[in-house]
Design a protein around this motif. Structure first.
Motif, PDB file in Angstrom:
ATOM      1  N   HIS A 111       0.883  -1.154   0.035  1.00  0.00           N
ATOM      2  CA  HIS A 111       0.084   0.087  -0.056  1.00  0.00           C
ATOM      3  C   HIS A 111       0.913   1.218   0.033  1.00  0.00           C
ATOM      4  N   GLY A 112       2.236   1.399   0.461  1.00  0.00           N
ATOM      5  CA  GLY A 112       2.946   2.260   0.702  1.00  0.00           C
ATOM      6  C   GLY A 112       3.823   2.485  -0.656  1.00  0.00           C
ATOM      7  N   SER A 113       3.481   1.741  -1.922  1.00  0.00           N
ATOM      8  CA  SER A 113       4.267   1.834  -3.062  1.00  0.00           C
ATOM      9  C   SER A 113       3.396   2.016  -4.138  1.00  0.00           C
ATOM     10  N   PRO A 114       3.146   3.291  -4.448  1.00  0.00           N
ATOM     11  CA  PRO A 114       2.291   3.701  -5.582  1.00  0.00           C
ATOM     12  C   PRO A 114       3.138   3.642  -6.823  1.00  0.00           C
ATOM     13  N   MET A 115       2.391   3.442  -7.746  1.00  0.00           N
ATOM     14  CA  MET A 115       3.182   3.031  -9.254  1.00  0.00           C
ATOM     15  C   MET A 115       3.869   4.457  -9.488  1.00  0.00           C
ATOM     16  N   ALA A 116       3.502   5.530  -9.136  1.00  0.00           N
ATOM     17  CA  ALA A 116       4.503   6.898  -9.362  1.00  0.00           C
ATOM     18  C   ALA A 116       5.762   6.775  -8.930  1.00  0.00           C
ATOM     19  N   MET A 117       5.877   6.290  -7.465  1.00  0.00           N
ATOM     20  CA  MET A 117       6.872   6.282  -6.788  1.00  0.00           C
ATOM     21  C   MET A 117       7.864   5.107  -7.486  1.00  0.00           C
ATOM     22  N   ILE A 118       7.285   3.934  -7.725  1.00  0.00           N
ATOM     23  CA  ILE A 118       8.002   2.986  -8.563  1.00  0.00           C
ATOM     24  C   ILE A 118       8.793   3.300  -9.842  1.00  0.00           C
ATOM     25  N   ALA A 119       7.889   4.039 -10.563  1.00  0.00           N
ATOM     26  CA  ALA A 119       8.484   4.873 -12.006  1.00  0.00           C
ATOM     27  C   ALA A 119       9.286   5.721 -11.583  1.00  0.00           C
TER      28      ALA A 119
END
Length: 192
Positions: A24-32
């Protein structure tokens, strides 16, 4: 960045962030951002975050199973095969702490519950699950306790998971000698 490189960077970043922050603390924007790609680029490789999470698990499990198969001989006695799998599994996770943390999170989530439900069901026919085959043979040959697979799995691999976490946290150092003694103790927990 080449297409294969982009995918690899997304996978690497996603495993790291999820291991650190949870699902839950790993949004796709952060991963990108960590992968150095545009947010929309992730969706060229993974349709959704759910698919990304499951694919990461599948890839890590594939690498782990590859490591377990090295030197694994199905004609060896049950105990030797168990020791082989356990020692290689523990060594793999000690050598890959981020992947270990990811796998632990996955298994303790609804994703993991769904996966385990299918794998421990009577109709499970997954050839990649070496330990299930080993448990079947061990019980049939009366060298392992006659317990449900899920109980054998918990007794055999539960301590490994806990010790890997404790190693990563710095509470214990799992060297080769301690790994071998630990896996022998896990065997003692399930042998007849």
């Amino acid at each position: 960045m080449a297409k294969l490189d982009k995918r690899s960077e997304i996978v690497r970043a996603a495993v790291q962030i999820i291991a650190e922050q949870g699902f839950h603390g790993s949004p796709m924007a952060m991963i990108a951002e960590r992968a150095g790609v545009a947010a929309g680029t992730i969706y060229c490789y993974f349709e959704s975050k759910d698919i990304l999470i499951r694919e990461l698990y599948r890839e890590i499990e594939g690498k782990m199973l590859e490591a377990l198969r090295v030197g694994y001989q199905t004609e060896r006695p049950i105990r030797e095969r168990f020791l082989h799998l356990g020692i290689n599994l523990l060594k793999y996770f000690v050598a890959h702490p981020i992947e270990s943390k990811y796998m632990e999170q996955f298994h303790n989530s609804p994703y993991g519950a769904d996966l385990r439900r299918g794998r421990f069901a009577k109709e499970c026919q997954d050839d990649d699950l070496l330990y299930l085959e080993l448990f079947e043979q061990g019980v049939a040959q009366q060298v392992m306790k006659d317990l449900p697979h899920i109980v054998l799995f918990a007794l055999a691999f539960g301590p490994m998971i806990t010790l890997t976490r404790d190693h990563i946290l710095g509470f214990i150092v799992l060297d080769d000698a301690l790994i071998e003694k630990t896996i022998a103790a896990c065997w003692d927990g399930i042998k007849r």
